[in-house]
Design a protein around this motif. Structure first.
Motif, PDB file in Angstrom:
ATOM      1  N   SER A   8      38.868  38.003  66.879  1.00 32.65           N
ATOM      2  CA  SER A   8      38.942  39.307  66.237  1.00 32.65           C
ATOM      3  C   SER A   8      38.465  40.360  67.227  1.00 32.65           C
ATOM      4  CB  SER A   8      38.079  39.359  64.972  1.00 32.65           C
ATOM      5  OG  SER A   8      36.715  39.528  65.308  1.00 32.65           O
ATOM      6  N   ARG A   9      38.649  41.615  66.858  1.00 35.21           N
ATOM      7  CA  ARG A   9      38.077  42.711  67.640  1.00 35.21           C
ATOM      8  C   ARG A   9      36.549  42.647  67.497  1.00 35.21           C
ATOM      9  NH1 ARG A   9      41.044  48.214  66.341  1.00 35.21           N
ATOM     10  NH2 ARG A   9      41.828  48.253  68.478  1.00 35.21           N
ATOM     11  N   PRO A  10      35.821  43.277  68.407  1.00 35.16           N
ATOM     12  CA  PRO A  10      34.355  43.261  68.315  1.00 35.16           C
ATOM     13  C   PRO A  10      33.802  43.761  66.981  1.00 35.16           C
ATOM     14  CG  PRO A  10      35.028  44.045  70.470  1.00 35.16           C
ATOM     15  CD  PRO A  10      36.292  43.929  69.646  1.00 35.16           C
ATOM     16  N   ASP A  11      34.546  44.661  66.305  1.00 35.27           N
ATOM     17  CA  ASP A  11      34.064  45.172  65.011  1.00 35.27           C
ATOM     18  C   ASP A  11      34.460  44.281  63.840  1.00 35.27           C
ATOM     19  OD1 ASP A  11      36.767  45.631  64.755  1.00 35.27           O
ATOM     20  OD2 ASP A  11      36.607  47.793  64.508  1.00 35.27           O
ATOM     21  N   GLY A  12      35.097  43.114  64.137  1.00 35.37           N
ATOM     22  CA  GLY A  12      35.455  42.164  63.091  1.00 35.37           C
ATOM     23  C   GLY A  12      36.831  42.362  62.496  1.00 35.37           C
ATOM     24  N   THR A  13      37.521  43.448  62.861  1.00 35.60           N
ATOM     25  CA  THR A  13      38.868  43.684  62.334  1.00 35.60           C
ATOM     26  C   THR A  13      39.890  42.863  63.126  1.00 35.60           C
ATOM     27  OG1 THR A  13      39.104  45.632  63.755  1.00 35.60           O
ATOM     28  CG2 THR A  13      38.302  45.991  61.504  1.00 35.60           C
ATOM     29  N   PRO A  14      41.096  42.659  62.566  1.00 32.56           N
ATOM     30  CA  PRO A  14      42.085  41.823  63.248  1.00 32.56           C
ATOM     31  C   PRO A  14      42.537  42.377  64.594  1.00 32.56           C
ATOM     32  CG  PRO A  14      42.668  42.104  60.928  1.00 32.56           C
ATOM     33  CD  PRO A  14      41.550  43.061  61.214  1.00 32.56           C
ATOM     34  N   ILE A  15      42.816  41.471  65.514  1.00 31.88           N
ATOM     35  CA  ILE A  15      43.416  41.814  66.797  1.00 31.88           C
ATOM     36  C   ILE A  15      44.747  42.528  66.558  1.00 31.88           C
ATOM     37  CG2 ILE A  15      44.511  40.816  68.854  1.00 31.88           C
ATOM     38  CD1 ILE A  15      41.519  40.575  69.008  1.00 31.88           C
ATOM     39  N   ARG A  16      45.039  43.534  67.385  1.00 35.04           N
ATOM     40  CA  ARG A  16      46.306  44.263  67.270  1.00 35.04           C
ATOM     41  C   ARG A  16      47.140  44.013  68.531  1.00 35.04           C
ATOM     42  NH1 ARG A  16      43.747  50.141  65.521  1.00 35.04           N
ATOM     43  NH2 ARG A  16      42.682  49.422  63.627  1.00 35.04           N
ATOM     44  N   ILE A  17      48.347  43.493  68.342  1.00 35.26           N
ATOM     45  CA  ILE A  17      49.240  43.216  69.462  1.00 35.26           C
ATOM     46  C   ILE A  17      50.513  44.043  69.314  1.00 35.26           C
ATOM     47  CG2 ILE A  17      50.499  41.458  70.762  1.00 35.26           C
ATOM     48  CD1 ILE A  17      47.554  40.919  70.769  1.00 35.26           C
ATOM     49  N   LEU A  18      50.907  44.703  70.385  1.00 32.31           N
ATOM     50  CA  LEU A  18      52.185  45.423  70.416  1.00 32.31           C
ATOM     51  C   LEU A  18      53.175  44.583  71.216  1.00 32.31           C
ATOM     52  CD1 LEU A  18      54.117  47.773  70.020  1.00 32.31           C
ATOM     53  CD2 LEU A  18      52.981  48.951  71.925  1.00 32.31           C
ATOM     54  N   THR A  19      54.265  44.187  70.561  1.00 33.71           N
ATOM     55  CA  THR A  19      55.295  43.368  71.193  1.00 33.71           C
ATOM     56  C   THR A  19      56.549  44.211  71.376  1.00 33.71           C
ATOM     57  OG1 THR A  19      54.417  41.403  70.083  1.00 33.71           O
ATOM     58  CG2 THR A  19      56.625  41.235  70.998  1.00 33.71           C
ATOM     59  N   VAL A  20      57.050  44.270  72.594  1.00 32.34           N
ATOM     60  CA  VAL A  20      58.177  45.139  72.915  1.00 32.34           C
ATOM     61  C   VAL A  20      59.292  44.319  73.560  1.00 32.34           C
ATOM     62  CG1 VAL A  20      58.890  47.271  74.041  1.00 32.34           C
ATOM     63  CG2 VAL A  20      56.482  46.946  73.404  1.00 32.34           C
ATOM     64  N   ASP A  21      60.439  44.252  72.881  1.00 33.58           N
ATOM     65  CA  ASP A  21      61.602  43.523  73.397  1.00 33.58           C
ATOM     66  C   ASP A  21      62.823  44.036  72.662  1.00 33.58           C
ATOM     67  OD1 ASP A  21      63.599  41.225  73.799  1.00 33.58           O
ATOM     68  OD2 ASP A  21      61.900  40.530  74.997  1.00 33.58           O
ATOM     69  N   ASP A  22      63.975  44.049  73.336  1.00 35.88           N
ATOM     70  CA  ASP A  22      65.184  44.555  72.671  1.00 35.88           C
ATOM     71  C   ASP A  22      65.974  43.455  71.981  1.00 35.88           C
ATOM     72  OD1 ASP A  22      66.068  43.299  74.929  1.00 35.88           O
ATOM     73  OD2 ASP A  22      67.338  44.927  75.644  1.00 35.88           O
ATOM     74  N   GLU A  23      65.403  42.239  71.894  1.00 35.22           N
ATOM     75  CA  GLU A  23      66.037  41.139  71.159  1.00 35.22           C
ATOM     76  C   GLU A  23      65.288  40.944  69.835  1.00 35.22           C
ATOM     77  OE1 GLU A  23      66.882  37.492  73.355  1.00 35.22           O
ATOM     78  OE2 GLU A  23      66.341  38.544  75.191  1.00 35.22           O
ATOM     79  N   PRO A  24      65.855  41.360  68.714  1.00 37.51           N
ATOM     80  CA  PRO A  24      65.154  41.243  67.425  1.00 37.51           C
ATOM     81  C   PRO A  24      64.728  39.823  67.090  1.00 37.51           C
ATOM     82  CG  PRO A  24      67.072  42.679  67.225  1.00 37.51           C
ATOM     83  CD  PRO A  24      67.153  42.054  68.583  1.00 37.51           C
ATOM     84  N   SER A  25      65.570  38.824  67.426  1.00 39.93           N
ATOM     85  CA  SER A  25      65.224  37.438  67.096  1.00 39.93           C
ATOM     86  C   SER A  25      63.991  36.982  67.862  1.00 39.93           C
ATOM     87  CB  SER A  25      66.397  36.509  67.398  1.00 39.93           C
ATOM     88  OG  SER A  25      66.755  36.576  68.772  1.00 39.93           O
ATOM     89  N   LEU A  26      63.871  37.415  69.104  1.00 38.05           N
ATOM     90  CA  LEU A  26      62.709  37.044  69.907  1.00 38.05           C
ATOM     91  C   LEU A  26      61.453  37.746  69.399  1.00 38.05           C
ATOM     92  CD1 LEU A  26      61.585  35.485  72.270  1.00 38.05           C
ATOM     93  CD2 LEU A  26      62.244  37.367  73.778  1.00 38.05           C
ATOM     94  N   ILE A  27      61.591  39.008  69.030  1.00 35.46           N
ATOM     95  CA  ILE A  27      60.460  39.736  68.458  1.00 35.46           C
ATOM     96  C   ILE A  27      59.964  39.038  67.200  1.00 35.46           C
ATOM     97  CG2 ILE A  27      59.956  41.789  67.061  1.00 35.46           C
ATOM     98  CD1 ILE A  27      60.868  43.528  69.189  1.00 35.46           C
ATOM     99  N   GLU A  28      60.894  38.567  66.372  1.00 36.75           N
ATOM    100  CA  GLU A  28      60.496  37.903  65.126  1.00 36.75           C
ATOM    101  C   GLU A  28      59.750  36.609  65.409  1.00 36.75           C
ATOM    102  OE1 GLU A  28      59.831  36.962  61.205  1.00 36.75           O
ATOM    103  OE2 GLU A  28      60.353  38.879  62.149  1.00 36.75           O
TER     104      GLU A  28
END
Length: 241
Positions: A8-28
Motif C-alpha cells: 500500500s501507499r505509506p498512508d495505507g491507501t491503495p497503490i495507484r498505477i497508471l497503465t498506458v497502451d493503445d491496445e485495449p485488450s492488453l490494458i484489460e
C-alpha cells in the motif's frame, strides 16, 4: 503461485498505477492483474490522456508503452515527471533491440519489458519498484466474501453457507482469482496467465478441467455461482444475482 504480501501507499491507501497502451485488450489484462494485487488502476490509450490522468490522480508508478498514437512513451514520462519527478516507470515495447533498451533507460525509465511478456513478470517488477519508492506491506482482512462463499487467504479455508470445502492448491488459486473479480467475465487466457503463469493459448483445456473440478465442490447441490459465458470465459456471481 506463491503468495506475496499486499503493498500500500505509506498512508495505507491503495497503490495507484497508471497503465498506458493503445491496445485495449492488453490494458484489460494488465489492469486485471493489478486489481488482483489490490491496486487502483488508471488507464490511458494516448500520451495526452496519460499526462491528464497523471495530473489528476498522482500515480505511484507508470506502465508505459513506448509507441503511442500521438507521442512516444519517453515524451509521456518527461511531461509527467515535470510534476512528479520521482515516479517510477516501466516501459513496454514490441522492440527488443539493445539500442531501444538503452534509449528507454537512458531517458530515465526504471525498467523495460518487451512484448510478449508474462503478467507475473510485470507485476513482480512493479512490486520491486514500488518497494524501493516507499510502498509498505499491509495486512488486510484475509477473507474474501462473495455471497455465501468465504475464502480465507491465510488459512486457505473455504466455506459455502458454513460448510467447509476442501480444495487443492490450484483449485484454491483459481477460486481466489474468480472471487477477487466477482461478476467480471474472465477469459481462459486471463485465467491461464494469472493462475498457471502461461502465455496465452494452447492450454485452454486445463482451465475447463479445473473449472469443472471447482463446480463439483462449490456448486454441488447448490444454486450455481460459477457460470460459463459462451465464447467469452467464466464469471463467478453470488447465488441468485
Amino acid at each position: 503461485m506463491a503468495s506475496t504480501e499486499p503493498l500500500s501507499r505509506p498512508d495505507g491507501t491503495p497503490i495507484r498505477i497508471l497503465t498506458v497502451d493503445d491496445e485495449p485488450s492488453l490494458i484489460e489484462l494488465l489492469s486485471m492483474a493489478m486489481r488482483y494485487e489490490g491496486w487502483d488502476v488508471y488507464t490511458a490509450t494516448t500520451g495526452s490522456d496519460a499526462v491528464k490522468v497523471a495530473r489528476e490522480v498522482g500515480p505511484d508508478a507508470l506502465v508505459l508503452d513506448m509507441m503511442l498514437p500521438d507521442f512516444d512513451g519517453m515524451e509521456v514520462m518527461r511531461r509527467i515527471r515535470t510534476e512528479q519527478p520521482d515516479v517510477p516507470v516501466i516501459f513496454l515495447t514490441a522492440k527488443d533491440g539493445v539500442t531501444d533498451r538503452i534509449a528507454g533507460l537512458t531517458a530515465g525509465g526504471d525498467d523495460y519489458v518487451t512484448k510478449p511478456f508474462s503478467l507475473e513478470e510485470v507485476i513482480a517488477r512493479l512490486r520491486g519498484l514500488l518497494r524501493r519508492s516507499g510502498a509498505t506491506t499491509v495486512r488486510p482482512d484475509t477473507q474474501i466474501i462473495v455471497g455465501d462463499l468465504i475464502l480465507d487467504e491465510d488459512s486457505h479455508e473455504v466455506t459455502r453457507a458454513g460448510n467447509q470445502i476442501h480444495l487443492t492448491a490450484t483449485e484454491f488459486e483459481l477460486l481466489r482469482f474468480l472471487m477477487r473479480n466477482p461478476k467480471r467475465v474472465l477469459s481462459k487466457a486471463q485465467i491461464l496467465d494469472r493462475v498457471w503463469n502461461y502465455d496465452f493459448g494452447g492450454q485452454a483445456n486445463v482451465v475447463e478441467l479445473y473449472i469443472s473440478y471447482l463446480r463439483k465442490k462449490i456448486d454441488a447441490e447448490r444454486e450455481p455461482m460459477i457460470h460459463t459465458m459462451r465464447g467469452a470465459g467464466y464469471v463467478l456471481r453470488p447465488a441468485g444475482a
